[in-house]
Write a protein that holds these residues in place. Structure first.
Motif, PDB file in Angstrom:
ATOM      1  N   GLY A 121       0.819  -1.209   0.000  1.00 52.29           N
ATOM      2  CA  GLY A 121       0.000   0.000   0.000  1.00 52.29           C
ATOM      3  C   GLY A 121       0.851   1.257   0.000  1.00 52.29           C
ATOM      4  N   ASP A 122       0.410   2.248   0.758  1.00 50.02           N
ATOM      5  CA  ASP A 122       1.098   3.536   0.781  1.00 50.02           C
ATOM      6  C   ASP A 122       2.010   3.703   1.994  1.00 50.02           C
ATOM      7  OD1 ASP A 122      -0.775   3.791   2.799  1.00 50.02           O
ATOM      8  OD2 ASP A 122      -1.434   5.789   2.197  1.00 50.02           O
ATOM      9  N   ARG A 126       3.957   7.149   3.338  1.00 50.57           N
ATOM     10  CA  ARG A 126       3.642   7.738   4.647  1.00 50.57           C
ATOM     11  C   ARG A 126       4.886   7.827   5.515  1.00 50.57           C
ATOM     12  NH1 ARG A 126       0.156   4.854   7.779  1.00 50.57           N
ATOM     13  NH2 ARG A 126       0.394   2.976   6.547  1.00 50.57           N
ATOM     14  N   ALA A 127       5.758   6.820   5.449  1.00 47.70           N
ATOM     15  CA  ALA A 127       7.005   6.851   6.226  1.00 47.70           C
ATOM     16  C   ALA A 127       7.924   7.968   5.753  1.00 47.70           C
ATOM     17  CB  ALA A 127       7.719   5.509   6.131  1.00 47.70           C
ATOM     18  N   ASP A 157       3.771  -2.810   7.008  1.00 49.27           N
ATOM     19  CA  ASP A 157       2.774  -2.052   7.769  1.00 49.27           C
ATOM     20  C   ASP A 157       3.443  -0.858   8.422  1.00 49.27           C
ATOM     21  OD1 ASP A 157       0.347  -1.330   8.881  1.00 49.27           O
ATOM     22  OD2 ASP A 157       0.263  -2.963  10.318  1.00 49.27           O
ATOM     23  N   LEU A 158       2.686   0.210   8.573  1.00 47.16           N
ATOM     24  CA  LEU A 158       3.117   1.394   9.299  1.00 47.16           C
ATOM     25  C   LEU A 158       1.902   1.885  10.066  1.00 47.16           C
ATOM     26  CD1 LEU A 158       5.288   3.564   9.917  1.00 47.16           C
ATOM     27  CD2 LEU A 158       4.354   4.862   8.001  1.00 47.16           C
TER      28      LEU A 158
END
Length: 163
Positions: A121-122, A126-127, A157-158
């Motif tokens: 995903g994104d 985002r990180a 995952d974040l």
């Protein structure tokens, strides 16, 4: 997994190494532990900075787990840059399946961006935008820890747990 310490306080006259968690950090650290308990389980090993805010973050997070994993407070994690952190992780024994690294920015964020070749995903975007206090990044690596290097991991995952 990479866990940035929860939000700290800045009391007058307290050295950086000894800064405690602030009110938000005291709420967010247990939320990080609930995330671990719900989604990731108990890690095999935790490498934690000896700075008070990192130790307190992990202690509050670990209190939410079914059992306490082994924890090593490694002075090399305090004020470490990405390459120093990478060296520490590469020393982890191959029998450790799940590792949590608890420390500080900018080193943790730089390490994440160094080793993550891609993401689900994104999460990587985002990180790149922000890796805030209490953020948890989950990376997948094929092979032993000694193989970790630039672009060797997948960011799966974040999350930024808030209490």
């Amino acid at each position: 997994m990479i866990l940035r310490h929860a939000k700290s306080a800045y009391p007058d006259g307290v050295p950086d190494h000894d800064r405690p968690l602030g009110p938000r950090g005291l709420r967010d650290a247990p939320a990080a532990g609930r995330l671990f308990a719900r989604s990731f389980g108990v890690p095999d090993l935790v490498l934690c900075s000896p700075a008070r805010r990192a130790r307190d973050t992990w202690d509050l997070a670990a209190a939410e787990l079914d059992r306490t994993p082994p924890v090593r407070h490694d002075p090399r994690l305090y004020a470490a840059d990405a390459r120093d952190l990478l060296d520490v992780v590469r020393e982890v024994p191959p029998e450790v399946g799940t590792l949590v690294l608890v420390g500080h920015n900018p080193g943790l964020e730089d390490l994440l961006l160094l080793v993550a070749a891609a993401a689900v995903g994104d999460a990587l975007e985002r990180a790149r935008t922000k890796f805030p206090t209490s953020a948890v990044a989950v990376l997948a690596l094929r092979g032993p820890w000694s193989d970790l290097g630039p672009g060797a991991a997948l960011l799966t995952d974040l999350a930024v747990p808030r209490g």
